[in-house]
Write an enzyme that holds these catalytic residues in place. Structure first.
Site, PDB file in Angstrom:
ATOM      1  N   ASN A   1      -3.341  -3.084   1.205  1.00  0.00           N
ATOM      2  CA  ASN A   1      -2.304  -2.340   1.921  1.00  0.00           C
ATOM      3  C   ASN A   1      -2.105  -3.022   3.271  1.00  0.00           C
ATOM      4  O   ASN A   1      -2.948  -2.914   4.152  1.00  0.00           O
ATOM      5  CB  ASN A   1      -2.757  -0.882   2.097  1.00  0.00           C
ATOM      6  CG  ASN A   1      -1.828  -0.099   3.003  1.00  0.00           C
ATOM      7  OD1 ASN A   1      -0.689  -0.524   3.251  1.00  0.00           O
ATOM      8  ND2 ASN A   1      -2.294   1.024   3.509  1.00  0.00           N
TER       9      ASN A   1
ATOM     10  N   LYS B   1       0.085  -2.442   5.516  1.00  0.00           N
ATOM     11  CA  LYS B   1       0.607  -1.533   6.553  1.00  0.00           C
ATOM     12  C   LYS B   1       1.784  -2.195   7.294  1.00  0.00           C
ATOM     13  O   LYS B   1       2.563  -2.898   6.680  1.00  0.00           O
ATOM     14  CB  LYS B   1      -0.521  -1.115   7.502  1.00  0.00           C
ATOM     15  CG  LYS B   1      -1.751  -0.619   6.750  1.00  0.00           C
ATOM     16  CD  LYS B   1      -2.733   0.079   7.630  1.00  0.00           C
ATOM     17  CE  LYS B   1      -3.983   0.389   6.802  1.00  0.00           C
ATOM     18  NZ  LYS B   1      -4.881   1.321   7.443  1.00  0.00           N
TER      19      LYS B   1
ATOM     20  N   HIS C   1      -0.697   8.277   1.647  1.00  0.00           N
ATOM     21  CA  HIS C   1      -1.693   7.608   2.495  1.00  0.00           C
ATOM     22  C   HIS C   1      -1.990   8.511   3.698  1.00  0.00           C
ATOM     23  O   HIS C   1      -1.095   9.180   4.211  1.00  0.00           O
ATOM     24  CB  HIS C   1      -1.167   6.250   2.958  1.00  0.00           C
ATOM     25  CG  HIS C   1      -2.226   5.416   3.608  1.00  0.00           C
ATOM     26  ND1 HIS C   1      -2.595   5.596   4.919  1.00  0.00           N
ATOM     27  CD2 HIS C   1      -3.024   4.439   3.116  1.00  0.00           C
ATOM     28  CE1 HIS C   1      -3.569   4.747   5.199  1.00  0.00           C
ATOM     29  NE2 HIS C   1      -3.847   4.029   4.127  1.00  0.00           N
TER      30      HIS C   1
ATOM     31  N   GLU D   1      -2.322   7.927   6.724  1.00  0.00           N
ATOM     32  CA  GLU D   1      -1.469   7.683   7.901  1.00  0.00           C
ATOM     33  C   GLU D   1      -0.119   8.379   7.726  1.00  0.00           C
ATOM     34  O   GLU D   1       0.472   8.878   8.684  1.00  0.00           O
ATOM     35  CB  GLU D   1      -1.307   6.169   8.121  1.00  0.00           C
ATOM     36  CG  GLU D   1      -2.583   5.581   8.714  1.00  0.00           C
ATOM     37  CD  GLU D   1      -2.874   4.157   8.331  1.00  0.00           C
ATOM     38  OE1 GLU D   1      -1.953   3.437   7.897  1.00  0.00           O
ATOM     39  OE2 GLU D   1      -4.049   3.745   8.452  1.00  0.00           O
TER      40      GLU D   1
ATOM     41  N   GLU E   1      -9.844   8.026  -0.131  1.00  0.00           N
ATOM     42  CA  GLU E   1      -9.954   7.372   1.173  1.00  0.00           C
ATOM     43  C   GLU E   1     -10.351   8.401   2.228  1.00  0.00           C
ATOM     44  O   GLU E   1      -9.479   9.093   2.778  1.00  0.00           O
ATOM     45  CB  GLU E   1      -8.606   6.762   1.565  1.00  0.00           C
ATOM     46  CG  GLU E   1      -8.096   5.730   0.583  1.00  0.00           C
ATOM     47  CD  GLU E   1      -7.176   4.750   1.276  1.00  0.00           C
ATOM     48  OE1 GLU E   1      -7.522   3.573   1.298  1.00  0.00           O
ATOM     49  OE2 GLU E   1      -6.144   5.176   1.809  1.00  0.00           O
TER      50      GLU E   1
ATOM     51  N   GLY F   1      -9.917   2.230   8.777  1.00  0.00           N
ATOM     52  CA  GLY F   1      -9.663   1.445   9.980  1.00  0.00           C
ATOM     53  C   GLY F   1     -10.697   1.655  11.080  1.00  0.00           C
ATOM     54  O   GLY F   1     -10.496   1.229  12.206  1.00  0.00           O
TER      55      GLY F   1
ATOM     56  N   SER G   1     -12.392   0.960   5.181  1.00  0.00           N
ATOM     57  CA  SER G   1     -13.211  -0.123   5.734  1.00  0.00           C
ATOM     58  C   SER G   1     -13.971  -0.902   4.656  1.00  0.00           C
ATOM     59  O   SER G   1     -15.126  -1.272   4.850  1.00  0.00           O
ATOM     60  CB  SER G   1     -14.180   0.414   6.801  1.00  0.00           C
ATOM     61  OG  SER G   1     -13.438   0.974   7.876  1.00  0.00           O
TER      62      SER G   1
ATOM     63  N   GLY H   1      -7.285  -2.011   3.486  1.00  0.00           N
ATOM     64  CA  GLY H   1      -6.350  -2.174   4.589  1.00  0.00           C
ATOM     65  C   GLY H   1      -6.632  -3.452   5.353  1.00  0.00           C
ATOM     66  O   GLY H   1      -6.268  -4.553   4.930  1.00  0.00           O
ATOM     67  N   GLY H   2      -7.330  -3.323   6.479  1.00  0.00           N
ATOM     68  CA  GLY H   2      -7.559  -4.444   7.399  1.00  0.00           C
ATOM     69  C   GLY H   2      -7.999  -5.737   6.732  1.00  0.00           C
ATOM     70  O   GLY H   2      -7.454  -6.809   7.029  1.00  0.00           O
TER      71      GLY H   2
HETATM   72  C1  PEP Z   1      -6.085   1.784   3.968  1.00  0.00           C
HETATM   73  O1  PEP Z   1      -5.181   1.512   4.721  1.00  0.00           O
HETATM   74  O2  PEP Z   1      -5.818   2.331   2.889  1.00  0.00           O
HETATM   75  C2  PEP Z   1      -7.449   1.450   4.358  1.00  0.00           C
HETATM   76  C3  PEP Z   1      -8.425   1.827   3.581  1.00  0.00           C
HETATM   77  O3  PEP Z   1      -7.627   0.752   5.537  1.00  0.00           O
HETATM   78  P1  PEP Z   1      -8.961  -0.014   6.024  1.00  0.00           P
HETATM   79  O4  PEP Z   1      -9.463  -0.815   4.848  1.00  0.00           O
HETATM   80  O5  PEP Z   1      -8.518  -0.859   7.163  1.00  0.00           O
HETATM   81  O6  PEP Z   1      -9.949   1.044   6.413  1.00  0.00           O
END
Ligand code: PEP
Length: 253
Positions: free
Chosen positions: A10, A12, A97, A99, A169, A175, A214, A235-236
């Site tokens: 993802n 973002k 999600h 966010e 999640e 994040g 993460s 994500g990251g």
């Molecule tokens: C996400 O955006 O779905 C996510 C899990 O982000 P991160 O891996 O950065 O925690």
């Protein structure tokens, strides 16, 4: 029941069109032994979907969007329909999600509508659920996740459910660098599988439940070795091809 692991990046609100094409191409070219054994998708921002779709055409990396509106067309300024995502080359779309739930007020009812619209258009939803830190500390994790799963997937047939991926999640892990332990993830994944069995019978054995929060190369393999953890929503770490590919390879069984 052996389920093909599914790992989705993802991105973002990151990457210009040329950056996105370069990142997707690196992922496409680096799958190696994971090709065909791990299902892989990337979710660039809307602006880069078409160009990334072109770069991935004919490859083992699939295209996902990060959000959608449930209507097919009309006066909905700023929104994008399932048909438009299909047109851009998408196979999947992330829905609910954290966010979007927490920053933009997305409700379980909106999630349900989006899931229905995506399935109706032939797209596969990745439905995100997860508790906040306060909910976990208040021992409400399973109650919150159950509500999100039941309301987000309400009214689907077993055949439709099989086309859905659920992403667990925990909001406190997204994040933040804090990851759920493998045991914490497995506990919630097993609870989600139980609910899916109530909703769709044996279809539950074929539905992938990803973990997100993460995920990094260092923790991916242990998380995804849990019996009900069928991949990851990343994500990251998905913004660096090397790290994302290491996570993809961590899903090899
Ligand atoms: C996400 O955006 O779905 C996510 C899990 O982000 P991160 O891996 O950065 O925690």
């Amino acid at each position: 029941m052996a389920r093909t692991p599914f790992v989705c990046g993802n991105w973002k609100m990151h990457e210009t069109v040329p950056e996105a094409v370069a990142l997707a191409s690196e992922v496409r070219d680096g799958l190696g032994e994971a090709a065909g054994k791990v299902q892989v998708a990337v979710a660039p921002p809307f602006t880069a979907l078409h160009a990334v779709g072109q770069a991935l055409a004919g490859s083992r990396v699939e295209l996902a969007a990060q959000d959608v509106h449930w209507e097919a067309k009309g006066a909905f300024t700023g929104e994008v329909s399932p048909g438009m995502l299909l047109d851009a080359g998408c196979a999947h779309c992330v829905v609910g999600h954290s966010e979007r739930r927490h920053l933009f007020g997305e409700t379980d009812e909106a999630v349900r509508r989006k899931v229905g619209a995506l399935l109706g258009a032939g797209l596969r939803p990745i439905v995100c659920v997860g508790e906040t830190l306060a909910e976990r500390e208040g021992s409400r994790t399973l109650e919150v996740v159950e509500r999100q799963v039941r309301q987000g997937l309400a009214g689907l047939s077993a055949e439709q459910l099989e086309r859905v991926t659920v992403a667990y999640e925990p909001v406190w892990a997204i994040g933040t660098g804090k990851t759920a332990t493998a045991a914490q993830a497995q506990e919630v994944h097993a609870a989600i599988r139980k609910i899916l069995r109530e909703l769709g019978g044996s279809a539950a054995d074929r539905i992938r439940i990803q973990y997100g929060g993460s995920v990094k190369p260092e923790n991916a393999r242990e998380l995804m070795s849990q019996p009900d953890v069928d991949g990851a929503l990343v994500g990251g770490a998905s913004l660096k091809a090397k790290d994302f590919l290491a996570i993809v390879k961590g899903a090899l069984r």
